[in-house]
Design a protein around this motif. Structure first.
Motif, mmCIF file in Angstrom:
data_model
loop_
_atom_site.group_PDB
_atom_site.id
_atom_site.type_symbol
_atom_site.label_atom_id
_atom_site.label_comp_id
_atom_site.label_asym_id
_atom_site.label_seq_id
_atom_site.Cartn_x
_atom_site.Cartn_y
_atom_site.Cartn_z
ATOM 1 N N PHE A 1 0.806 -1.213 0.000
ATOM 2 C CA PHE A 1 0.000 0.000 0.000
ATOM 3 C C PHE A 1 0.848 1.276 0.000
ATOM 4 O O PHE A 1 0.418 2.311 -0.467
ATOM 5 N N PHE A 2 2.068 1.206 0.508
ATOM 6 C CA PHE A 2 2.928 2.380 0.614
ATOM 7 C C PHE A 2 3.634 2.723 -0.700
ATOM 8 O O PHE A 2 4.204 3.808 -0.823
ATOM 9 N N LEU A 3 3.606 1.830 -1.675
ATOM 10 C CA LEU A 3 4.384 2.010 -2.893
ATOM 11 C C LEU A 3 4.051 3.286 -3.664
ATOM 12 O O LEU A 3 4.976 3.995 -4.077
ATOM 13 N N PRO A 4 2.770 3.655 -3.864
ATOM 14 C CA PRO A 4 2.510 4.925 -4.559
ATOM 15 C C PRO A 4 3.049 6.143 -3.811
ATOM 16 O O PRO A 4 3.448 7.120 -4.429
ATOM 17 N N TYR A 5 3.116 6.059 -2.490
ATOM 18 C CA TYR A 5 3.622 7.182 -1.706
ATOM 19 C C TYR A 5 5.130 7.335 -1.846
ATOM 20 O O TYR A 5 5.680 8.382 -1.522
ATOM 21 N N LEU A 6 5.796 6.302 -2.320
ATOM 22 C CA LEU A 6 7.223 6.394 -2.596
ATOM 23 C C LEU A 6 7.501 6.716 -4.057
ATOM 24 O O LEU A 6 8.403 7.484 -4.373
ATOM 25 N N LEU A 7 6.718 6.122 -4.948
ATOM 26 C CA LEU A 7 7.001 6.250 -6.378
ATOM 27 C C LEU A 7 6.592 7.597 -6.961
ATOM 28 O O LEU A 7 7.279 8.111 -7.845
#
Length: 74
Positions: free
Chosen positions: A44-50
């Motif tokens: 779930f955190f991936l868009p917040y990093l990418l």
């Protein structure tokens, strides 16, 4: 922290394009930081990093592409 460092750099360099880019980057960070996600996915955190990483990469590429040549600076 990156946004604050970019703000300081824009202020020191007095570079208006960098200031505009920094404000857009900070706005994206504020919008993403205000979301609450209820997800059972471990990713779930991936868009917040990418998304911020993509914005930084695109901005770095744009500033590298449009920087003044060595002849214009001399």
């Amino acid at each position: 922290m990156i946004g604050l460092a970019l703000l300081v750099l824009a202020w020191i360099e007095r570079h208006w394009a960098l200031l505009a880019y920094t404000l857009a980057f900070l706005a994206i960070g504020m919008v993403q930081g205000n979301r609450i996600i209820h997800s059972s996915s471990p990713w779930f955190f991936l868009p917040y990093l990418l998304v911020p990483a993509a914005v930084l990469l695109l901005g770095a590429g744009a500033f590298a592409l449009f920087r003044p040549s060595a002849e214009a600076r001399a």
